[in-house]
Design an enzyme around this catalytic site. Structure first.
Site, PDB file in Angstrom:
ATOM      1  N   GLY A  49      14.161  36.869  20.280  1.00  0.00           N
ATOM      2  CA  GLY A  49      14.051  37.998  19.367  1.00  0.00           C
ATOM      3  C   GLY A  49      12.630  38.418  19.085  1.00  0.00           C
ATOM      4  N   CYS A  50      11.670  37.796  19.759  1.00  0.00           N
ATOM      5  CA  CYS A  50      10.268  38.147  19.586  1.00  0.00           C
ATOM      6  C   CYS A  50       9.791  38.913  20.820  1.00  0.00           C
ATOM      7  CB  CYS A  50       9.409  36.898  19.410  1.00  0.00           C
ATOM      8  SG  CYS A  50       9.815  35.939  17.937  1.00  0.00           S
ATOM      9  N   ALA A  51       8.976  39.931  20.613  1.00  0.00           N
ATOM     10  CA  ALA A  51       8.449  40.708  21.731  1.00  0.00           C
ATOM     11  C   ALA A  51       7.480  39.868  22.554  1.00  0.00           C
ATOM     12  CB  ALA A  51       7.753  41.964  21.218  1.00  0.00           C
TER      13      ALA A  51
END
Length: 141
Positions: A49-51
């Site tokens: 869920g992190c870029a």
């Protein structure tokens, strides 16, 4: 309910005049945060869920609800590495049973982070908080 280290960070942010100074301070916190051993950068510690690439490796001292929560972490993005350091100030050393009671978004709002992070960074920050809360809840039993 924030940790003393986090309260000190809030005070520091109050003295910094503008967001650019605060942003630089977060980056400096990331630079000062100890690096995560490459052997711990595995799928089990990667935060979805992190870029950017983010790993959080929990360390639980003790057992049951009184066990203390701590973690190591790293990111390939300097600002995210700084956000990991901010989360460490917020959660590091808390009893695992108390981690879930911390309203991270409200605490982080005290720093003004909610207003100045991109939506991708905000989503990543929420993903890191979610991971921290899940690990602490499992440790608490």
């Amino acid at each position: 309910m924030a940790q003393e280290k986090f309260e000190e960070l809030v005070e520091t942010f109050e003295f910094l005049d503008d967001w650019e100074d605060r942003y630089r301070h977060v980056i400096d916190m990331g630079k000062a945060f100890p690096p995560l051993d490459d052997a711990l950068k595995v799928p089990a510690t990667k935060v979805d869920g992190c870029a950017s690439q983010v790993w959080i490796h929990p360390r639980i001292e003790g057992e049951g609800p009184d066990a203390r929560f701590d973690f190591e972490g790293e990111s390939d993005a300097m600002i995210v590495r700084g956000l990991i350091a901010v989360l460490h100030d917020l959660y590091g050393g808390l009893p695992v049973a108390e981690v879930g009671a911390v309203d991270a978004l409200a605490e982080l709002a005290r720093l003004g982070l909610d207003e100045h992070l991109s939506s991708q960074r905000s989503n990543g920050l929420r993903a890191m908080v979610r991971r921290i809360r899940e690990v602490a809840a499992q440790a608490a039993g």
